[in-house]
Design a protein around this motif. Structure first.
Motif, PDB file in Angstrom:
ATOM      1  N   LEU A  18       0.832  -1.204   0.000  1.00 37.71           N
ATOM      2  CA  LEU A  18       0.000   0.000   0.000  1.00 37.71           C
ATOM      3  C   LEU A  18       0.868   1.256   0.000  1.00 37.71           C
ATOM      4  CD1 LEU A  18      -2.950   0.931   0.120  1.00 37.71           C
ATOM      5  CD2 LEU A  18      -2.765   0.925   2.614  1.00 37.71           C
ATOM      6  N   LYS A  19       1.902   1.264   0.828  1.00 42.58           N
ATOM      7  CA  LYS A  19       2.738   2.457   0.939  1.00 42.58           C
ATOM      8  C   LYS A  19       3.613   2.674  -0.298  1.00 42.58           C
ATOM      9  CE  LYS A  19       4.212   3.974   4.830  1.00 42.58           C
ATOM     10  NZ  LYS A  19       4.954   4.178   6.103  1.00 42.58           N
ATOM     11  N   SER A  20       3.963   1.582  -0.980  1.00 43.20           N
ATOM     12  CA  SER A  20       4.797   1.713  -2.179  1.00 43.20           C
ATOM     13  C   SER A  20       3.997   2.136  -3.404  1.00 43.20           C
ATOM     14  CB  SER A  20       5.488   0.381  -2.475  1.00 43.20           C
ATOM     15  OG  SER A  20       4.537  -0.581  -2.929  1.00 43.20           O
ATOM     16  N   GLY A  21       2.683   2.042  -3.311  1.00 45.76           N
ATOM     17  CA  GLY A  21       1.848   2.349  -4.456  1.00 45.76           C
ATOM     18  C   GLY A  21       1.581   1.154  -5.348  1.00 45.76           C
ATOM     19  N   ALA A  22       2.061  -0.036  -4.952  1.00 44.65           N
ATOM     20  CA  ALA A  22       1.814  -1.245  -5.746  1.00 44.65           C
ATOM     21  C   ALA A  22       0.329  -1.583  -5.764  1.00 44.65           C
ATOM     22  CB  ALA A  22       2.618  -2.410  -5.184  1.00 44.65           C
ATOM     23  N   ARG A 228     -10.566  -2.316   2.378  1.00 45.17           N
ATOM     24  CA  ARG A 228     -10.259  -3.265   1.308  1.00 45.17           C
ATOM     25  C   ARG A 228      -8.787  -3.188   0.915  1.00 45.17           C
ATOM     26  NH1 ARG A 228      -9.285  -3.589  -3.912  1.00 45.17           N
ATOM     27  NH2 ARG A 228      -9.390  -1.323  -4.250  1.00 45.17           N
ATOM     28  N   LEU A 229      -8.257  -1.986   0.822  1.00 48.47           N
ATOM     29  CA  LEU A 229      -6.861  -1.810   0.441  1.00 48.47           C
ATOM     30  C   LEU A 229      -5.911  -2.343   1.512  1.00 48.47           C
ATOM     31  CD1 LEU A 229      -7.232   1.779  -1.013  1.00 48.47           C
ATOM     32  CD2 LEU A 229      -6.708  -0.289  -2.336  1.00 48.47           C
ATOM     33  N   LEU A 230      -6.241  -2.130   2.767  1.00 46.87           N
ATOM     34  CA  LEU A 230      -5.425  -2.677   3.854  1.00 46.87           C
ATOM     35  C   LEU A 230      -5.380  -4.201   3.782  1.00 46.87           C
ATOM     36  CD1 LEU A 230      -6.677  -0.399   6.770  1.00 46.87           C
ATOM     37  CD2 LEU A 230      -4.309  -0.495   5.937  1.00 46.87           C
ATOM     38  N   LYS A 231      -6.529  -4.807   3.571  1.00 54.23           N
ATOM     39  CA  LYS A 231      -6.598  -6.267   3.500  1.00 54.23           C
ATOM     40  C   LYS A 231      -5.834  -6.784   2.280  1.00 54.23           C
ATOM     41  CE  LYS A 231      -8.923  -8.565   5.830  1.00 54.23           C
ATOM     42  NZ  LYS A 231      -8.615  -9.264   7.121  1.00 54.23           N
ATOM     43  N   GLU A 232      -5.958  -6.100   1.158  1.00 54.79           N
ATOM     44  CA  GLU A 232      -5.255  -6.536  -0.052  1.00 54.79           C
ATOM     45  C   GLU A 232      -3.748  -6.416   0.127  1.00 54.79           C
ATOM     46  OE1 GLU A 232      -5.105  -5.471  -4.837  1.00 54.79           O
ATOM     47  OE2 GLU A 232      -6.853  -4.881  -3.629  1.00 54.79           O
ATOM     48  N   SER A 233      -3.305  -5.335   0.753  1.00 54.48           N
ATOM     49  CA  SER A 233      -1.878  -5.155   1.003  1.00 54.48           C
ATOM     50  C   SER A 233      -1.341  -6.258   1.907  1.00 54.48           C
ATOM     51  CB  SER A 233      -1.623  -3.782   1.631  1.00 54.48           C
ATOM     52  OG  SER A 233      -0.243  -3.571   1.841  1.00 54.48           O
ATOM     53  N   ALA A 234      -2.096  -6.595   2.939  1.00 51.04           N
ATOM     54  CA  ALA A 234      -1.675  -7.664   3.856  1.00 51.04           C
ATOM     55  C   ALA A 234      -1.652  -9.013   3.145  1.00 51.04           C
ATOM     56  CB  ALA A 234      -2.609  -7.715   5.059  1.00 51.04           C
ATOM     57  N   ALA A 235      -2.581  -9.226   2.239  1.00 52.36           N
ATOM     58  CA  ALA A 235      -2.691 -10.519   1.566  1.00 52.36           C
ATOM     59  C   ALA A 235      -1.485 -10.815   0.677  1.00 52.36           C
ATOM     60  CB  ALA A 235      -3.970 -10.571   0.742  1.00 52.36           C
ATOM     61  N   VAL A 236      -0.867  -9.767   0.123  1.00 54.54           N
ATOM     62  CA  VAL A 236       0.267  -9.997  -0.778  1.00 54.54           C
ATOM     63  C   VAL A 236       1.599 -10.014  -0.038  1.00 54.54           C
ATOM     64  CG1 VAL A 236      -0.974  -8.942  -2.696  1.00 54.54           C
ATOM     65  CG2 VAL A 236       0.589  -7.546  -1.339  1.00 54.54           C
ATOM     66  N   ALA A 237       1.580  -9.697   1.251  1.00 55.53           N
ATOM     67  CA  ALA A 237       2.826  -9.626   2.012  1.00 55.53           C
ATOM     68  C   ALA A 237       3.330 -11.021   2.340  1.00 55.53           C
ATOM     69  CB  ALA A 237       2.616  -8.831   3.292  1.00 55.53           C
ATOM     70  N   GLN A 238       4.641 -11.160   2.346  1.00 56.44           N
ATOM     71  CA  GLN A 238       5.277 -12.400   2.750  1.00 56.44           C
ATOM     72  C   GLN A 238       5.644 -12.325   4.227  1.00 56.44           C
ATOM     73  OE1 GLN A 238       5.796 -15.159   0.750  1.00 56.44           O
ATOM     74  NE2 GLN A 238       4.580 -14.044  -0.779  1.00 56.44           N
ATOM     75  N   ASN A 239       5.242 -13.350   4.985  1.00 59.03           N
ATOM     76  CA  ASN A 239       5.548 -13.405   6.421  1.00 59.03           C
ATOM     77  C   ASN A 239       5.100 -12.146   7.133  1.00 59.03           C
ATOM     78  OD1 ASN A 239       6.928 -15.950   6.140  1.00 59.03           O
ATOM     79  ND2 ASN A 239       8.664 -14.815   5.290  1.00 59.03           N
ATOM     80  N   ALA A 240       3.890 -11.699   6.811  1.00 55.84           N
ATOM     81  CA  ALA A 240       3.355 -10.489   7.430  1.00 55.84           C
ATOM     82  C   ALA A 240       2.919 -10.777   8.853  1.00 55.84           C
ATOM     83  CB  ALA A 240       2.181  -9.970   6.616  1.00 55.84           C
ATOM     84  N   SER A 241       2.601  -9.701   9.583  1.00 56.61           N
ATOM     85  CA  SER A 241       2.002  -9.861  10.897  1.00 56.61           C
ATOM     86  C   SER A 241       0.750 -10.722  10.751  1.00 56.61           C
ATOM     87  CB  SER A 241       1.627  -8.488  11.458  1.00 56.61           C
ATOM     88  OG  SER A 241       1.121  -8.593  12.755  1.00 56.61           O
ATOM     89  N   PRO A 242       0.470 -11.584  11.729  1.00 63.11           N
ATOM     90  CA  PRO A 242      -0.652 -12.531  11.576  1.00 63.11           C
ATOM     91  C   PRO A 242      -1.955 -11.834  11.200  1.00 63.11           C
ATOM     92  CG  PRO A 242       0.596 -12.980  13.582  1.00 63.11           C
ATOM     93  CD  PRO A 242       1.132 -11.701  13.033  1.00 63.11           C
ATOM     94  N   GLN A 243      -2.641 -12.409  10.220  1.00 68.07           N
ATOM     95  CA  GLN A 243      -3.957 -11.905   9.846  1.00 68.07           C
ATOM     96  C   GLN A 243      -4.998 -12.716  10.605  1.00 68.07           C
ATOM     97  OE1 GLN A 243      -4.400  -8.982   7.983  1.00 68.07           O
ATOM     98  NE2 GLN A 243      -2.256  -9.061   8.602  1.00 68.07           N
ATOM     99  N   PHE A 244      -5.720 -12.048  11.443  1.00 68.64           N
ATOM    100  CA  PHE A 244      -6.588 -12.696  12.406  1.00 68.64           C
ATOM    101  C   PHE A 244      -7.938 -13.047  11.802  1.00 68.64           C
ATOM    102  CE2 PHE A 244      -3.406 -10.810  14.904  1.00 68.64           C
ATOM    103  CZ  PHE A 244      -3.464 -11.299  16.204  1.00 68.64           C
ATOM    104  N   THR A 245      -8.445 -14.222  12.153  1.00 69.84           N
ATOM    105  CA  THR A 245      -9.848 -14.498  11.890  1.00 69.84           C
ATOM    106  C   THR A 245     -10.666 -13.647  12.861  1.00 69.84           C
ATOM    107  OG1 THR A 245     -10.049 -16.267  13.522  1.00 69.84           O
ATOM    108  CG2 THR A 245      -9.257 -16.878  11.302  1.00 69.84           C
ATOM    109  N   PRO A 246     -11.950 -13.424  12.569  1.00 69.65           N
ATOM    110  CA  PRO A 246     -12.764 -12.649  13.516  1.00 69.65           C
ATOM    111  C   PRO A 246     -12.740 -13.220  14.929  1.00 69.65           C
ATOM    112  CG  PRO A 246     -13.899 -12.821  11.423  1.00 69.65           C
ATOM    113  CD  PRO A 246     -12.682 -13.700  11.313  1.00 69.65           C
ATOM    114  N   ASP A 247     -12.737 -14.546  15.062  1.00 71.82           N
ATOM    115  CA  ASP A 247     -12.723 -15.149  16.399  1.00 71.82           C
ATOM    116  C   ASP A 247     -11.389 -14.917  17.093  1.00 71.82           C
ATOM    117  OD1 ASP A 247     -13.898 -16.975  18.501  1.00 71.82           O
ATOM    118  OD2 ASP A 247     -12.138 -18.161  17.926  1.00 71.82           O
ATOM    119  N   GLU A 248     -10.294 -15.057  16.363  1.00 71.34           N
ATOM    120  CA  GLU A 248      -8.973 -14.822  16.953  1.00 71.34           C
ATOM    121  C   GLU A 248      -8.830 -13.361  17.394  1.00 71.34           C
ATOM    122  OE1 GLU A 248      -6.418 -18.104  14.373  1.00 71.34           O
ATOM    123  OE2 GLU A 248      -6.713 -16.076  13.617  1.00 71.34           O
TER     124      GLU A 248
END
Length: 284
Positions: A18-22, A228-248
């Motif tokens: 997101l920050k790089s503009g990708a 949506r953009l935050l989620k998309e940015s996280a989805a393409v990251a390698q070894n990103a901070s854990p993406q939590f399920t709603p329950d987690e």
């Protein structure tokens, strides 16, 4: 024309695209502001509403909510980590263990940091430490100006790690250092973290994202696009901070709320659903 948003986001793997503009949007453009470290920007967001979109420490958000600050929490985590390795002691004290902290002088950058709240919860609830017996020494005010900090303030110009090295503090939390003479309070932090995870089944949340109440109220479509953009940015990251399920996410938030109440940081235990507004169900 895209709506331009003044934005504070740290340099995390999950925000890099997101920050790089990708990752881009036709309706949203981000004007990123630079604070180093990122937590330096939390105070102007809480006190002055400085940004439209802002990374935010979860304990700061809970405290801000207790004083009706005009921010809306998004169900998105940008930083989560285990906490045990962020505690040190001076080896001159001998072999200091977590349970030995009662009555000691313990330094922390601010009493209201999220890492501090997690660690105090761990010390109190897993090691039987009496938090009220500790002589807490702090170096900064809370981000939320209305909070009454009753801790002892370090002398102006003092450095927390140097005070530990000089024997003016027995231990510090919220810090890492490779300085000779300092040892980890939890001697095998990785082992302790695994045991803590086995007990609780969660990763401690540190930072999430907020938007201004004004933006959420006047332009929910833009907030949905930000999410949506935050989620998309996280989805393409390698070894990103854990993406939590709603329950987690819910279980991690429930525990930090409990810790915050226990430590007098917030006046009552909020239900997790209270942390979000009516926009949230349209995001997930």
């Amino acid at each position: 024309m895209a709506v331009r948003l003044r934005t504070l986001l740290g340099d995390h793997k999950c925000t890099a695209a997101l920050k790089s503009g990708a990752i881009k949007s036709d309706i949203v453009a981000f004007d990123f502001v630079d604070y180093s470290p990122t937590n330096k920007g939390f105070k102007p967001m809480v006190r002055d509403g400085a940004f439209d979109v802002s990374e935010m420490a979860i304990v700061t958000y809970l405290m801000a909510k207790s004083f009706d600050k005009p921010m809306v929490l998004l169900p998105h985590v940008v930083l989560a980590r285990f906490q045990h390795s962020y505690a040190l002691y001076n080896a001159k004290q001998g072999n200091l263990k977590p349970a030995d902290l009662n009555g000691r002088r313990v330094g922390i950058r601010s009493f209201t940091t999220t890492t501090g709240a997690w660690l105090r919860g761990i010390l109190a609830n897993d090691y039987g430490v009496d938090l009220n017996s500790i002589d807490w020494v702090t170096f900064e005010d809370a981000h939320v100006a209305e909070f009454k900090d009753l801790t002892k303030r370090a002398p102006a110009g003092k450095n927390i790690v140097q005070m530990l090295l000089d024997g003016e503090l027995d231990a510090v939390i919220g810090e890492k250092s490779n300085q000779a003479g300092l040892k980890p309070l939890f001697s095998d932090a990785e082992k302790e973290e695994k045991a803590w995870f086995a007990k609780h089944g969660i990763v401690p949340i540190n930072h999430m994202v907020v938007v201004s109440q004004k933006l959420a109220s006047t332009n929910p479509q833009i907030v949905r696009e930000v999410f949506r953009l935050l989620k998309e940015s996280a989805a393409v990251a390698q070894n990103a901070s854990p993406q939590f399920t709603p329950d987690e996410m819910r279980r991690s938030l429930q525990l930090i709320i409990q810790c915050s109440v226990q430590q007098g940081l917030v006046p009552r235990a909020y239900a997790v659903d209270e942390l979000f507004d009516d926009l949230t169900p349209t995001l997930i």
